[in-house]
Enzyme design. Structure first.
Site, PDB file in Angstrom:
ATOM      1  CB  CYS A  41      33.196   0.410 -17.209  1.00  0.00           C
ATOM      2  SG  CYS A  41      33.990  -1.217 -17.294  1.00  0.00           S
ATOM      3  CG  ASP A  69      30.879  -4.201 -19.787  1.00  0.00           C
ATOM      4  OD1 ASP A  69      30.131  -4.395 -20.773  1.00  0.00           O
ATOM      5  OD2 ASP A  69      30.995  -5.025 -18.867  1.00  0.00           O
ATOM      6  NE  ARG A  99      28.224  -6.454 -20.120  1.00  0.00           N
ATOM      7  CZ  ARG A  99      28.304  -7.141 -18.980  1.00  0.00           C
ATOM      8  NH1 ARG A  99      27.406  -8.078 -18.732  1.00  0.00           N
ATOM      9  NH2 ARG A  99      29.257  -6.880 -18.113  1.00  0.00           N
ATOM     10  CG  HIS A 125      29.057  -1.479 -15.593  1.00  0.00           C
ATOM     11  ND1 HIS A 125      28.889  -2.832 -15.769  1.00  0.00           N
ATOM     12  CD2 HIS A 125      30.340  -1.207 -15.932  1.00  0.00           C
ATOM     13  CE1 HIS A 125      30.023  -3.365 -16.182  1.00  0.00           C
ATOM     14  NE2 HIS A 125      30.921  -2.404 -16.286  1.00  0.00           N
ATOM     15  CB  CYS A 141      31.904  -3.730 -13.057  1.00  0.00           C
ATOM     16  SG  CYS A 141      33.502  -3.132 -13.653  1.00  0.00           S
TER      17      CYS A 141
END
Length: 305
Positions: free
Chosen positions: A122, A124, A126, A178, A181
């Site tokens: 992803c 993302d 993080r 994750h 999400c």
């Protein structure tokens, strides 16, 4: 492949860092051939050193900053913004630290790459694959998008997959979802978000395939976690069904597709139980129905309670 392995308890742990002395002890994720460890660069990730001048310059910037184990930059948990000058300074310090440890590291990197892992994850911020796997530059080939979606019409993703498999000869194609999400959470609802709705439609199709079983999960957060898992599973299957993987397996290339999920709250990776090494493994996964998948999730949840 057994259906009751949708989400095993096995996890991979990342190493920890001390904010006080800004040190790091790096361990590699044991996903590679242990006989090839001499080719890795984990030893490059060491204590972050600065000159006295640098330390003085950083007093107002880094007083509350933990150092990232891999990037050596400020921790993403820091609530203050850093401008371009700060980013460039971080890069200079990172490059200097690696050169001090291995002067020819970047020269060797410039000569080519031989990663064993292709990571589909992803976007993302993080979920930084090199950092959470504790691998150095050159060890992970990467493709990232919103919610780690793989669809057969995405020429971008498939082109990267083809290069990873046919040119780089990676041994592991990792699809990692994750928890928490945002893309998956958005796909669970009925709101319209504009252009991204077209992309979220891919996740909504996965949701529709498992709607009856998802509806039985009353807790919204747990429902989102379940969709994260089956969305990652769907991407694993899409990769496995691609002509790229079919051709690789037909010519005897040893490359497996692995499904993982990352828990942002713990920093741990967990297996989803998908290790597809050939067409037979794919057929076995395709034969598993939705009810069996969710029954496996319930079984695991009961063993943990």
């Amino acid at each position: 492949m057994a259906a009751d392995t949708i989400h095993t308890k096995e996890t991979f742990t990342t190493t920890t860092s001390s904010t006080e002395n800004i040190t790091t002890q790096v361990q590699a994720l044991d996903i590679k051939n242990p006989h090839n460890h001499h080719q890795h660069h984990h030893h490059l990730l060491h204590k972050y050193n600065t000159t006295e001048t640098d330390e003085a310059d950083d007093d107002d910037d880094d007083s509350c900053c933990a150092r990232s184990p891999v990037t050596l930059g400020p921790s993403p948990s820091v609530a203050k913004e850093h401008g371009l000058a700060r980013l460039i300074k971080n890069n200079r310090a990172w490059s200097k630290a690696i050169k001090e440890r291995q002067p020819d590291f970047f020269e060797k990197c410039s000569q080519g790459q031989q990663p064993k892992v292709f990571w589909i994850g992803c976007s993302d911020s993080r979920v930084p694959e090199n950092e959470l796997l504790q691998l150095a530059p050159g060890e992970v080939f990467t493709h990232r998008n919103i919610a780690n979606v793989v669809v057969s019409t995405d020429l971008n993703c498939l082109s990267v997959l083809q290069y990873a498999v046919e040119v780089l000869k990676v041994e592991h194609v990792v699809v990692c979802g994750h928890y928490g999400c945002g893309g998956v959470a958005a796909a669970l609802g009925d709101h319209s978000y504009g252009l991204i709705d077209h992309w979220l439609g891919n996740i909504k199709e996965v949701k529709a395939q498992h709607q009856d079983n998802l509806d039985q999960i009353l807790d919204q957060e747990e429902k989102c976690r379940a969709l994260v898992e089956i969305n990652a599973r769907n991407s694993v299957l899409t990769v496995a069904k691609s002509p790229i993987m079919k051709a690789a397996w037909e010519r005897g290339q040893k490359v497996e597709i692995v499904g993982l999920v990352y828990d942002i709250q713990t920093g741990l990776l967990g297996e989803l139980g998908y290790h597809l090494k050939n067409v037979e493994d794919l057929k076995a996964q395709l034969s598993v129905d939705s009810s069996t998948l969710f029954a496996a999730r319930d079984t695991i949840a009961n063993t943990r309670s």
